[in-house]
Enzyme design. Structure first.
Site, mmCIF file in Angstrom:
data_model
loop_
_atom_site.group_PDB
_atom_site.id
_atom_site.type_symbol
_atom_site.label_atom_id
_atom_site.label_comp_id
_atom_site.label_asym_id
_atom_site.label_seq_id
_atom_site.Cartn_x
_atom_site.Cartn_y
_atom_site.Cartn_z
ATOM 1 N N SER A 110 -18.355 -0.038 15.175
ATOM 2 C CA SER A 110 -18.280 -0.489 13.782
ATOM 3 C C SER A 110 -19.594 -0.265 13.047
ATOM 4 C CB SER A 110 -17.954 -1.982 13.780
ATOM 5 O OG SER A 110 -18.133 -2.535 12.496
ATOM 6 N N TYR A 133 -17.900 2.631 6.527
ATOM 7 C CA TYR A 133 -17.556 2.233 5.157
ATOM 8 C C TYR A 133 -18.395 3.129 4.267
ATOM 9 C CZ TYR A 133 -15.699 -2.185 7.016
ATOM 10 O OH TYR A 133 -14.986 -3.132 7.694
ATOM 11 N N THR A 158 -12.868 3.773 7.060
ATOM 12 C CA THR A 158 -11.971 2.640 6.778
ATOM 13 C C THR A 158 -11.749 2.529 5.283
ATOM 14 O OG1 THR A 158 -12.791 1.475 8.722
ATOM 15 C CG2 THR A 158 -11.639 0.164 7.088
ATOM 16 N N LYS A 243 -8.655 5.510 8.398
ATOM 17 C CA LYS A 243 -8.102 4.264 8.944
ATOM 18 C C LYS A 243 -7.746 3.314 7.822
ATOM 19 C CE LYS A 243 -9.434 0.504 12.111
ATOM 20 N NZ LYS A 243 -9.944 -0.610 11.305
ATOM 21 N N HIS A 267 -6.299 -3.636 9.112
ATOM 22 C CA HIS A 267 -7.535 -4.339 9.446
ATOM 23 C C HIS A 267 -7.216 -5.617 10.226
ATOM 24 C CE1 HIS A 267 -11.842 -3.909 7.877
ATOM 25 N NE2 HIS A 267 -11.940 -4.948 8.669
HETATM 26 C C1 GLV Z 1 -14.944 -6.797 9.659
HETATM 27 O O1 GLV Z 1 -14.601 -5.706 9.288
HETATM 28 C C2 GLV Z 1 -14.055 -7.906 9.818
HETATM 29 O O2 GLV Z 1 -12.841 -7.709 9.673
HETATM 30 O O3 GLV Z 1 -14.525 -9.017 10.064
#
Ligand code: GLV
Length: 376
Positions: A110, A133, A158, A243, A267
């Site tokens: 991430s 991001y 994302t 994504k 997500h």
């Molecule tokens: C981060 O992307 C979360 O969903 O906490």
């Protein structure tokens, strides 16, 4: 002697994580947006699909390995990007990377990871992906150079996060990033002394992959459009996965913008509430993509049979997030390895029982809609 009760499902790992973590940290991991109906929709979508086993098939030799964007993974389960793994265990993302490598699958790191991508890649013998991001062009170009230098060749953009979803549990628990010991949180710290002792002794948890950004929120950019995705495509020599897609028309736009793969995802229900379950929109996306790129799925995968359902409906593989986080919280690297192994064993059993020796043998004839009312 204390006898450790055997872990029999991923739910057991969730229980172990709940017992290990202070409430605000567990809730951050476990919770979702608003009323958490998208979280539930992801699970419900799997429950509405039933399996239609084929019998009389020789399943004595079973193989669940598959190719995902040029990487052969031992099982069609990848590790989804999740934020701040060092909140769960001091080894954080390094433990996840090692477990993924030993097992033979891909870890998607991430942007909000708590270990530098260079160190994670250094601890991995399998390819790692980097979840991105798109903040602004300068920050994005800098990040792309950095991850390329670290040896990453798949970036996973994302798109379901133009703004942050509203997580009620986090607000009610006074959660801050990183969590701090103070008047609103001391009870939570005190209730989990082992975790607190380790956490307070360790280096402070930060976002080392966002050093060029002032804070996490600033990595989110509500102006990211398909035009900017096409710009990103031009900047990135490696493979690009998009994504957060839940519609066939968006999957087509992603391919037009140059995506090499699609992840059907909401997500984990942490962004838009009242969203569609990911398995419920998989067919729409698979039909739109029409074999031009691999389609992956995440959200609500908790069982080997869930993996079989997603693949039967056209996914190349799935990703799991919360389950390996629970394994990490419970037992560090060994816990992540156990989660992967548990899923592998469940998939293996499911393949045998549905009559498919290889994941490539799965197709839509293996699934059906659960009857609306119980059959009499
Ligand atoms: C981060 O992307 C979360 O969903 O906490």
């Amino acid at each position: 002697v204390t006898v450790r009760r055997p872990v029999t499902s991923l739910d057991d790992f969730r229980d172990l994580a709940r017992r290990r973590l202070p409430r605000p940290v567990f809730d951050y991991l476990d919770g979702g947006a608003d009323d958490e109906r998208t979280v539930q929709a992801n699970r419900d979508a799997f429950a509405r699909v039933v399996l239609r086993p084929r019998v009389g098939v020789d399943v004595s030799r079973r193989d669940q390995s598959t190719d995902v964007l040029g990487t052969c993974v031992n099982s069609p389960v990848l590790l989804a990007p999740t934020a701040l793994n060092r909140l769960l265990h001091p080894d954080g993302e390094l433990a996840v990377a090692r477990a993924a490598s030993t097992f033979g699958t891909v870890f998607a790191v991430s942007t909000s990871a708590s270990v530098a991508v260079e160190d994670i890649a250094g601890a991995s013998t399998m390819p790692v992906w980097f979840q991105l991001y798109m903040a602004n062009r300068d920050a994005t170009s800098g990040t792309l150079r950095r991850v390329a230098a670290a040896g990453v060749d798949v970036v996973c953009l994302t798109l379901d996060t133009p703004v942050q979803g509203f997580r009620r549990r986090d607000v009610r628990n006074f959660l801050t990033f990183p969590p701090r010991l103070g008047p609103t949180t001391w009870r939570a710290f005190l209730s989990r002394p082992l975790w607190s002792w380790r956490y307070l002794r360790a280096e402070p948890v930060t976002f080392p992959n966002m050093t060029h950004l002032r804070e996490r929120r600033s990595s989110l950019n509500p102006s990211v459009s398909w035009r900017k995705v096409a710009w990103l495509r031009g900047q990135w020599k490696g493979k690009l996965v998009v994504k957060g897609v839940t519609r066939g028309d968006d999957a087509r736009r992603a391919l037009l913008a140059g995506a090499d793969g699609i992840i059907v995802s909401n997500h984990g229900g942490r962004q838009l509430d009242d969203g569609i379950g990911t398995l419920d929109c998989l067919t729409d996306v698979v039909d739109a993509v029409d074999g031009r790129a691999p389609v992956l799925l995440d959200g609500g995968v908790r069982r080997g049979t869930d993996v079989v359902k997603a693949i039967a409906l056209g996914a190349r593989a799935v990703l799991v997030g919360r389950p390996y986080c629970c394994g990490l919280a419970a037992r560090g690297e060994a816990g992540v390895a156990e989660v992967l192994e548990l899923l592998r064993a469940e998939i293996d059993r499911a393949l045998a029982l549905v009559g498919a020796a290889r994941v490539a043998d799965l197709d839509t004839t293996f699934v059906g809609a659960a009857p609306a009312a119980p059959l009499r």
